[in-house]
Design a protein around this motif. Structure first.
Motif, mmCIF file in Angstrom:
data_model
loop_
_atom_site.group_PDB
_atom_site.id
_atom_site.type_symbol
_atom_site.label_atom_id
_atom_site.label_comp_id
_atom_site.label_asym_id
_atom_site.label_seq_id
_atom_site.Cartn_x
_atom_site.Cartn_y
_atom_site.Cartn_z
ATOM 1 N N ALA A 332 0.696 -0.861 -0.020
ATOM 2 C CA ALA A 332 -0.198 0.327 -0.011
ATOM 3 C C ALA A 332 1.074 1.667 0.018
ATOM 4 O O ALA A 332 2.258 1.777 0.151
ATOM 5 N N ASP A 333 0.493 2.552 -0.249
ATOM 6 C CA ASP A 333 0.516 3.563 -0.082
ATOM 7 C C ASP A 333 0.377 4.835 1.130
ATOM 8 O O ASP A 333 0.436 5.986 0.602
ATOM 9 N N ASN A 334 -0.274 3.670 1.765
ATOM 10 C CA ASN A 334 -1.152 4.640 3.236
ATOM 11 C C ASN A 334 -0.884 4.154 4.326
ATOM 12 O O ASN A 334 -1.473 2.892 4.390
ATOM 13 N N ALA A 357 4.610 1.713 -0.149
ATOM 14 C CA ALA A 357 6.127 2.167 -1.654
ATOM 15 C C ALA A 357 6.406 3.566 -1.273
ATOM 16 O O ALA A 357 6.657 3.819 -2.750
ATOM 17 N N ARG A 358 5.645 4.423 -0.493
ATOM 18 C CA ARG A 358 6.479 5.467 -0.385
ATOM 19 C C ARG A 358 7.328 5.353 0.166
ATOM 20 O O ARG A 358 7.896 4.677 0.263
ATOM 21 N N LYS A 359 8.541 6.538 -0.023
ATOM 22 C CA LYS A 359 9.768 6.682 -0.483
ATOM 23 C C LYS A 359 10.370 7.086 1.190
ATOM 24 O O LYS A 359 11.275 6.064 1.478
ATOM 25 N N GLY A 415 -4.303 1.551 -2.991
ATOM 26 C CA GLY A 415 -3.298 2.938 -3.459
ATOM 27 C C GLY A 415 -3.914 4.176 -2.341
ATOM 28 O O GLY A 415 -3.833 5.682 -3.107
ATOM 29 N N GLY A 416 -5.100 3.598 -1.327
ATOM 30 C CA GLY A 416 -6.029 5.361 -0.923
ATOM 31 C C GLY A 416 -7.168 4.876 -1.609
ATOM 32 O O GLY A 416 -7.445 4.509 -1.759
ATOM 33 N N TRP A 417 -8.175 6.327 -1.107
ATOM 34 C CA TRP A 417 -9.334 6.033 -0.839
ATOM 35 C C TRP A 417 -9.964 7.514 -2.334
ATOM 36 O O TRP A 417 -9.236 8.198 -1.961
ATOM 37 N N ALA A 497 -2.533 9.044 6.027
ATOM 38 C CA ALA A 497 -1.320 9.705 5.065
ATOM 39 C C ALA A 497 -1.414 8.958 4.719
ATOM 40 O O ALA A 497 -1.014 7.276 4.580
ATOM 41 N N ALA A 498 -0.936 9.414 3.086
ATOM 42 C CA ALA A 498 -0.563 9.165 2.096
ATOM 43 C C ALA A 498 -0.202 9.422 0.912
ATOM 44 O O ALA A 498 0.279 10.788 0.811
#
Length: 533
Positions: A332-334, A357-359, A415-417, A497-498
């Motif tokens: 995920a990213d969030n 997946a976030r940096k 991938g968020g909402w 947070a995303a």
């Protein structure tokens, strides 16, 4: 004899384990419980392969837990009542339900039309308009019928429909669409003022996302608050709760169209009762609390059975008491998605890794990984999924570019909402882009409409309750009523947070953007090159 529910948890959920409901899927007798959907009952029975994709006939499993489901489309009933393209995630299980997979030949496990994948290079977007051009007379007589037979989804009933359908009218001061946290708060605020309120909910149970989460309100399980709110609304003389109903259109003069599924949850409607009813609801004010839709992540082979949205995984765990897998990976990213790890471990499911997946790393995600006793990989992505008709593992690329393999049978992705803004765009309403949410949010609205909760882009529970209460009170006030001042229910806002990661670059396998129509990243790029904007 009905097959055992091997994936059913021993306790928990909102189902009635004291009763068993037999049903059939592709001729096999299975079982579930009152409170199940067809999707949750299939998962409880260990059925992960439920359909084939539209164009390539790739194996597909259940992706979501709601009305946005693109994969689990089934034929329901038989004979004159046969109904194709019904979402298994919205079908309320009943005794004797008869369902069948579709778009496969000769069977779901062995679909010979999966050979279409071999010809994918020529099956690009709109290939049939570019390829079958000569002779022109063949289009209607040969080409189009052949394409429709190969790509058709389900079979319509050939006999006349034996059921009947009704139209009805309703009038109110305040119409509330959606009975999640914000919708219930809005309905309570409006109804307590004495205004006439109609609360519409498409599910057969009130609560929205609260049905799927382990949140607390006023220091107690959130479902206790939902039950108390439902009881109070039922007791108010000018409040009407309508379940199994979808508001589908907004028209001039505060008029709304809604479809009520009166008897879709029984084999045959009782005598003199309709199967469905179309409502024309006229409201002075409307509060939209339609929630949000979780987005998938685009990566190689992201359509395999066993890949689900993280929010759907929590729904099956907490609402239906079903473990969708034995060993999970979360990608995920969030921060919201990584809450899933704690719920999985609480249900006895091993969590192999949280792939962020976030940096940068996230303190909230790291805390979830520690609670789940799982690895936390920041800046990593899933390069490819291993497995054909079921997930067997993943290939992970970390920040340094190193490739690692992990075994798993469940991937919870997010991938968020995105706020459910559809009804806000009627009557020339225009959404606007929110860079922080990486999503469209309500902008200009139809006359008389306000929006609250996740549909407004407020994803925290406390924020949903506050915005719902405020919107309901303001709607009642606009109708000439004086809202009573009530204490706001106490709740917290979990971290959501995303940082949007739309696509994993350099992955292997087909990466799907649109599951229902078999549209991949390469199709979108081709369309862009050919001038489609």
């Amino acid at each position: 004899m009905a097959s055992a529910q091997g994936k059913r948890l021993a306790s928990g959920g909102l189902i009635d384990r004291t009763r068993t409901l037999p049903f059939t899927f592709d001729g096999e007798t299975l079982s579930g419980h009152p409170g199940d959907t067809l999707a949750s009952a299939l998962l409880a029975s260990g059925k992960t392969l439920v359909g084939r994709s539209f164009k390539y006939h790739r194996p597909r499993g259940i992706l979501t837990a709601g009305c946005e489901e693109p994969n689990a489309l089934v034929e329901l009933r038989n004979g004159a009542r046969r109904e194709p393209n019904t979402r298994a995630t919205t079908i309320e299980l009943y005794d004797g339900l008869d369902a069948a997979s579709q778009n496969r030949w000769p069977s779901l496990k062995l679909d010979l039309l999966a050979a279409n994948q071999l010809f994918s290079p020529i099956f690009g977007a709109g290939f049939y308009y570019k390829t079958f051009m000569w002779p022109a007379s063949f289009w209607e007589k040969v080409y189009e019928p052949a394409i429709r037979r190969a790509a058709g989804l389900g079979r319509a009933a050939e006999a006349p429909d034996p059921d009947h359908y009704e139209k009805a009218n309703a009038f109110c001061d305040v119409l509330v669409t959606g009975a999640g946290a914000s919708g219930l708060a809005a309905a309570l605020a409006a109804a307590r003022s004495g205004s006439r309120v109609i609360l519409c909910e498409e599910d057969f149970r009130l609560g929205g996302r609260l049905l799927a989460e382990r949140d607390e309100i006023d220091g107690r399980p959130a479902m206790d608050w939902v039950k108390a709110a439902e009881a109070e609304l039922e007791a108010l003389p000018d409040c009407r709760i309508m379940r199994r109903i979808s508001v589908v259109g907004v028209y001039d003069g505060g008029t709304y169209a809604a479809l009520e599924r009166v008897n879709d949850h029984v084999p045959v409607p009782p005598a003199h009762e309709p199967r469905q009813r179309l409502w024309r609801i006229v409201a002075k004010r409307a509060v939209l609390c339609a929630g949000a839709i979780e987005r998938p992540v685009v990566f190689g082979d992201n359509d395999r059975p066993g890949i689900m949205l993280a929010g759907a995984v929590r729904t099956y765990l907490n609402r239906f008491g079903v473990a969708p897998g034995n060993r999970a990976v979360i990608f995920a990213d969030n921060d919201d998605a990584f809450r899933t790890a704690v719920d999985l471990v609480g249900a006895g499911v091993e969590v192999a890794a949280l792939i962020d997946a976030r940096k940068g790393s996230s303190a909230s995600a790291q805390a979830a990984a520690e609670k789940a006793n799982a690895r936390y990989l920041a800046g990593a992505v899933i390069k490819r999924v291993r497995g054909g008709q079921a997930v067997k593992g993943v290939e992970i690329r970390d920040q340094s570019g190193k490739i690692e393999r992990l075994d798993c049978d469940l991937i919870a992705m997010s991938g968020g909402w995105s706020p459910t803004v559809h009804l806000t765009t009627h009557l020339n309403g225009k959404p606007k882009w929110d860079e922080g949410l990486a999503a469209l949010v309500p902008g200009s609205l139809p006359p008389g409409m306000s929006v609250a909760g996740a549909a407004l882009g407020q994803f925290g529970l406390a924020s949903c309750l506050a915005s719902g209460q405020a919107a309901g009170a303001e709607a009642a006030r606009a109708c000439g009523f004086t809202p009573s001042i009530q204490a706001l229910p106490a709740a917290s806002d979990e971290s959501t947070a995303a940082s949007a990661v739309w696509q994993v670059a350099g992955g292997k396998g087909k990466a799907f953007v649109d599951f229902q129509n078999d549209v991949t990243v390469s199709d979108v790029k081709l369309a862009a090159r050919e001038g489609f904007r």
